[in-house]
Write a protein that holds these residues in place. Structure first.
Motif, PDB file in Angstrom:
ATOM      1  N   PHE A 145       1.014  -1.018   0.142  1.00  0.00           N
ATOM      2  CA  PHE A 145      -0.249  -0.531   0.116  1.00  0.00           C
ATOM      3  C   PHE A 145       0.616   1.223   0.184  1.00  0.00           C
ATOM      4  O   PHE A 145       0.776   2.159  -0.968  1.00  0.00           O
ATOM      5  CB  PHE A 145      -1.089   0.107   1.097  1.00  0.00           C
ATOM      6  N   LEU A 146       1.866   1.047   0.758  1.00  0.00           N
ATOM      7  CA  LEU A 146       2.316   2.645   0.796  1.00  0.00           C
ATOM      8  C   LEU A 146       3.740   2.440  -0.263  1.00  0.00           C
ATOM      9  O   LEU A 146       3.401   4.189  -0.750  1.00  0.00           O
ATOM     10  CB  LEU A 146       4.135   2.471   2.114  1.00  0.00           C
ATOM     11  N   PHE A 147       4.041   1.418  -1.131  1.00  0.00           N
ATOM     12  CA  PHE A 147       4.868   1.831  -2.091  1.00  0.00           C
ATOM     13  C   PHE A 147       3.651   2.339  -3.250  1.00  0.00           C
ATOM     14  O   PHE A 147       4.063   3.446  -3.804  1.00  0.00           O
ATOM     15  CB  PHE A 147       5.367   0.756  -2.796  1.00  0.00           C
ATOM     16  N   CYS A 148       2.917   1.982  -2.882  1.00  0.00           N
ATOM     17  CA  CYS A 148       1.411   2.706  -3.841  1.00  0.00           C
ATOM     18  C   CYS A 148       1.393   3.559  -3.872  1.00  0.00           C
ATOM     19  O   CYS A 148       1.318   4.869  -4.916  1.00  0.00           O
ATOM     20  CB  CYS A 148       0.616   1.544  -4.469  1.00  0.00           C
ATOM     21  N   PHE A 149       0.764   4.071  -2.903  1.00  0.00           N
ATOM     22  CA  PHE A 149       0.637   5.461  -2.782  1.00  0.00           C
ATOM     23  C   PHE A 149       1.791   6.509  -3.136  1.00  0.00           C
ATOM     24  O   PHE A 149       1.220   7.917  -3.567  1.00  0.00           O
ATOM     25  CB  PHE A 149       0.837   5.325  -0.686  1.00  0.00           C
ATOM     26  N   GLY A 150       3.397   6.069  -2.312  1.00  0.00           N
ATOM     27  CA  GLY A 150       4.376   6.702  -2.992  1.00  0.00           C
ATOM     28  C   GLY A 150       4.006   6.679  -4.540  1.00  0.00           C
ATOM     29  O   GLY A 150       4.029   8.826  -5.022  1.00  0.00           O
ATOM     30  N   ALA A 151       3.958   6.492  -5.322  1.00  0.00           N
ATOM     31  CA  ALA A 151       3.647   6.425  -7.138  1.00  0.00           C
ATOM     32  C   ALA A 151       2.541   7.322  -7.576  1.00  0.00           C
ATOM     33  O   ALA A 151       2.358   8.356  -8.200  1.00  0.00           O
ATOM     34  CB  ALA A 151       3.506   5.245  -7.145  1.00  0.00           C
ATOM     35  N   ALA A 152       1.361   7.163  -6.321  1.00  0.00           N
ATOM     36  CA  ALA A 152       0.444   7.648  -7.069  1.00  0.00           C
ATOM     37  C   ALA A 152       0.585   8.957  -6.197  1.00  0.00           C
ATOM     38  O   ALA A 152       0.012   9.825  -7.308  1.00  0.00           O
ATOM     39  CB  ALA A 152      -0.735   6.898  -6.108  1.00  0.00           C
ATOM     40  N   ILE A 153       1.148   9.993  -5.254  1.00  0.00           N
ATOM     41  CA  ILE A 153       1.275  10.877  -4.939  1.00  0.00           C
ATOM     42  C   ILE A 153       2.079  11.718  -5.718  1.00  0.00           C
ATOM     43  O   ILE A 153       1.968  12.969  -6.631  1.00  0.00           O
ATOM     44  CB  ILE A 153       2.268  11.003  -3.263  1.00  0.00           C
ATOM     45  N   TYR A 154       3.597  11.317  -6.580  1.00  0.00           N
ATOM     46  CA  TYR A 154       4.132  11.933  -7.403  1.00  0.00           C
ATOM     47  C   TYR A 154       3.002  11.836  -8.582  1.00  0.00           C
ATOM     48  O   TYR A 154       3.198  13.089  -8.929  1.00  0.00           O
ATOM     49  CB  TYR A 154       5.288  10.613  -8.390  1.00  0.00           C
ATOM     50  N   SER A 209      13.741  11.238  -3.459  1.00  0.00           N
ATOM     51  CA  SER A 209      13.140  10.162  -4.420  1.00  0.00           C
ATOM     52  C   SER A 209      13.833  10.190  -5.547  1.00  0.00           C
ATOM     53  O   SER A 209      13.860   8.656  -6.597  1.00  0.00           O
ATOM     54  CB  SER A 209      12.045  10.207  -4.241  1.00  0.00           C
ATOM     55  N   LYS A 210      14.502  11.427  -6.616  1.00  0.00           N
ATOM     56  CA  LYS A 210      14.820  11.227  -7.486  1.00  0.00           C
ATOM     57  C   LYS A 210      16.122  10.181  -7.473  1.00  0.00           C
ATOM     58  O   LYS A 210      16.553   9.650  -8.303  1.00  0.00           O
ATOM     59  CB  LYS A 210      15.265  12.450  -8.042  1.00  0.00           C
ATOM     60  N   ASN A 211      17.207  10.890  -6.215  1.00  0.00           N
ATOM     61  CA  ASN A 211      18.668   9.967  -6.356  1.00  0.00           C
ATOM     62  C   ASN A 211      18.933   8.413  -6.065  1.00  0.00           C
ATOM     63  O   ASN A 211      17.650   9.104  -4.300  1.00  0.00           O
ATOM     64  CB  ASN A 211      19.726  11.014  -5.945  1.00  0.00           C
ATOM     65  N   PRO A 212      18.813   7.463  -6.222  1.00  0.00           N
ATOM     66  CA  PRO A 212      18.889   5.965  -4.847  1.00  0.00           C
ATOM     67  C   PRO A 212      19.656   6.503  -4.143  1.00  0.00           C
ATOM     68  O   PRO A 212      19.911   5.583  -2.681  1.00  0.00           O
ATOM     69  CB  PRO A 212      18.907   5.075  -5.941  1.00  0.00           C
ATOM     70  N   LEU A 216       9.382   6.423   0.245  1.00  0.00           N
ATOM     71  CA  LEU A 216       9.902   7.015  -1.094  1.00  0.00           C
ATOM     72  C   LEU A 216      10.640   6.307  -2.197  1.00  0.00           C
ATOM     73  O   LEU A 216      10.428   6.628  -3.381  1.00  0.00           O
ATOM     74  CB  LEU A 216      11.346   7.995  -0.473  1.00  0.00           C
ATOM     75  N   LEU A 217      10.598   4.752  -2.001  1.00  0.00           N
ATOM     76  CA  LEU A 217      10.774   3.732  -3.032  1.00  0.00           C
ATOM     77  C   LEU A 217       9.409   4.091  -4.339  1.00  0.00           C
ATOM     78  O   LEU A 217       9.539   3.938  -5.207  1.00  0.00           O
ATOM     79  CB  LEU A 217      10.977   2.519  -2.754  1.00  0.00           C
ATOM     80  N   GLY A 218       8.363   4.340  -3.608  1.00  0.00           N
ATOM     81  CA  GLY A 218       7.734   4.072  -4.698  1.00  0.00           C
ATOM     82  C   GLY A 218       7.076   5.421  -5.662  1.00  0.00           C
ATOM     83  O   GLY A 218       7.100   5.545  -6.323  1.00  0.00           O
ATOM     84  N   LEU A 254       9.308   7.933 -10.802  1.00  0.00           N
ATOM     85  CA  LEU A 254      10.711   9.280 -11.495  1.00  0.00           C
ATOM     86  C   LEU A 254      10.909   8.019 -12.658  1.00  0.00           C
ATOM     87  O   LEU A 254      11.398   8.876 -13.791  1.00  0.00           O
ATOM     88  CB  LEU A 254      11.206   9.544 -10.321  1.00  0.00           C
ATOM     89  N   SER A 255      11.462   6.565 -12.413  1.00  0.00           N
ATOM     90  CA  SER A 255      12.444   5.964 -13.174  1.00  0.00           C
ATOM     91  C   SER A 255      11.604   5.185 -13.937  1.00  0.00           C
ATOM     92  O   SER A 255      12.569   5.770 -15.018  1.00  0.00           O
ATOM     93  CB  SER A 255      12.541   4.868 -12.054  1.00  0.00           C
TER      94      SER A 255
END
Length: 335
Positions: A57-66, A149-152, A201-203, A208-209
Motif C-alpha cells: 500500500f505504501l509503495f503504491c501511495f508514493g507512486a500515486a502521490i507523484y 526520491s530521484k537519487n537512489p 520514497l521508493l514508490g 520517476l524512474s
C-alpha cells in the motif's frame, strides 16, 4: 515487454499492485475474524499477507502521490489533497471508535481521548493513520521529497538516517503518544513513519524512474537488489514487525518488486482473458480505500453481532472472506 508509463495521473501497474495489497489485507483480517487458527496453511498465507500488505500500500501511495501532485505541484492540487488527508483522518477516527466499541462494547471518555490523541491504537485500523500523516508532510516539503526520491543513493542515506533516528527515539519513550506515530512504541502495533519512509520514497522513485524506462527491467533490478540487501540484513538484526526491522522492510520490498515484475510481464501478454483479469484488478485497486473501509465495518459488525464465531473449515473462511471482499468492491460508495 511492458509498456512505458504514459498516464499523467494513474499507472495501471500501480493500480493492480494496490489491488493485490487490498486482497492480501482483507484476507489476513478475515482469517483473524473467521478462523479458529487450526489450519496452518490458512495461517501461513495470513502471515505473509500481514507482513507485506502495508508495504504494498505504501509503495503504491508514493507512486500515486507523484503522479497526482509531485509531478506538477500546484496550489489547487495541494488544497485538494489536504482536504483528502482530513477525510482520511476522519475515516480513521470513525473506524477506530467503532472497532473499540465492538471489541469491548463500551467507549469511556478516557479511552475516547486516548484514541483521539493516538496514545491508544485500535487493531485493524492502526496502519491507516500513516497515510494522511505522510501526505501532510509531503505537502509541506514537496520539492525536497522529489529531490530525495530521484537519487537512489540520497534516498538510501536519508531513509537510513530516519531509521536510526526512529530506533534511538523509540528507546527513550516511556509511554505511547502521538510521537509513536513516527517511531512506534515497544511491540504496540504502530506503523511508524520514520521506519517506513523508505517504502514511500521508493514508490515515488518507481514513478520517476519508469517514465522513460521499461517497468519489467526496473522491477527486476529492484527485486535483485532487495534480495541482496535482505540477506545482508540477516547479519545485523532479527525479523521484527513492531517496530519494523530492516530485514522486515526488505522482506516486504521483495514481494513488492516481485509482484511488480510479474504484473509487467502479464501486461505484455495480449491474450483477451489476461487483459480482462488485469482490468478487473485495476478497477479493484482504484477502489481500495472504499473496499478497506467497508470490509473493516463488515468485520467489526460480524464480531459484535456473532460474538467471535470462528470456523475450522478452510472453505467457510475463504467463502466469508470473498463475500466480504466482493460486497465491499461492489459498493456504490466512492471515497
Amino acid at each position: 515487454m511492458a509498456k512505458k508509463t504514459t498516464s499523467t495521473t494513474r499507472d495501471k501497474t500501480i493500480d493492480i499492485l494496490r489491488a493485490v495489497a487490498i486482497i492480501t489485507m482483507t484476507y489476513t483480517h478475515s482469517v483473524v475474524f473467521f478462523h479458529d487458527f487450526s489450519n496452518n496453511i490458512l495461517l501461513w498465507f495470513s502471515d505473509i499477507g500481514g507482513n507485506i500488505s502495508f508495504t504494498l500500500f505504501l509503495f503504491c501511495f508514493g507512486a500515486a502521490i507523484y503522479y497526482s501532485f509531485l509531478k506538477n505541484p500546484t496550489k489547487e492540487k495541494r488544497n485538494k489533497l489536504l482536504k483528502r488527508a482530513g477525510l482520511w483522518l476522519l475515516i480513521y477516527y470513525v473506524l477506530a471508535f467503532l472497532g473499540r466499541y465492538t471489541e469491548h462494547r463500551s467507549l469511556t471518555a478516557g479511552i475516547f481521548w486516548q484514541i483521539l490523541t493516538f496514545s491508544k491504537i485500535v487493531p485493524f485500523t492502526e496502519f491507516f493513520i500513516a497515510f494522511p500523516l505522510i501526505l501532510i508532510i509531503t505537502l509541506i516539503i514537496p520539492r525536497l521529497t522529489t529531490v530525495i526520491s530521484k537519487n537512489p543513493f540520497i534516498l538510501g542515506l536519508f531513509s537510513f538516517a530516519l531509521y536510526i533516528l526512529g530506533s534511538i527515539t523509540v528507546q527513550l519513550l516511556t509511554e505511547s503518544s502521538i510521537i509513536s506515530l513516527f517511531v512506534g512504541y515497544k511491540t504496540l502495533h504502530y506503523f511508524p513513519v520514520l521506519f517506513y519512509s523508505s517504502i514511500y520514497l521508493l514508490g515515488i522513485n518507481y514513478a520517476l524512474s519508469t517514465k522513460n524506462s521499461d517497468k519489467s527491467v526496473f522491477s527486476s533490478m529492484g527485486l535483485i537488489l532487495t534480495i541482496i540487501f535482505y540477506f545482508i540484513s540477516q547479519l545485523v538484526g532479527q525479523f521484527s514487525r513492531f517496530p519494523p526491522s530492516i530485514q522486515f522492510l526488505m522482506y516486504g520490498l521483495i514481494f513488492t518488486y516481485g509482484i511488480l515484475f510479474a504484473i509487467s510481464i502479464f501486461e505484455s501478454i495480449k491474450h483477451k482473458w489476461v487483459q480482462k483479469i488485469l482490468d478487473l484488478l485495476q478497477k479493484l485497486g482504484n477502489r481500495a480505500l472504499t473496499v478497506f473501509m467497508i470490509n473493516t465495518v463488515i468485520l467489526f459488525a460480524y464480531k459484535y453481532f456473532l460474538h467471535n464465531t470462528s470456523f475450522s473449515q478452510w472453505y467457510i473462511v475463504l467463502l466469508l472472506w470473498l463475500v466480504g471482499l466482493v460486497t465491499s468492491a461492489l459498493s456504490q460508495i466512492t471515497l
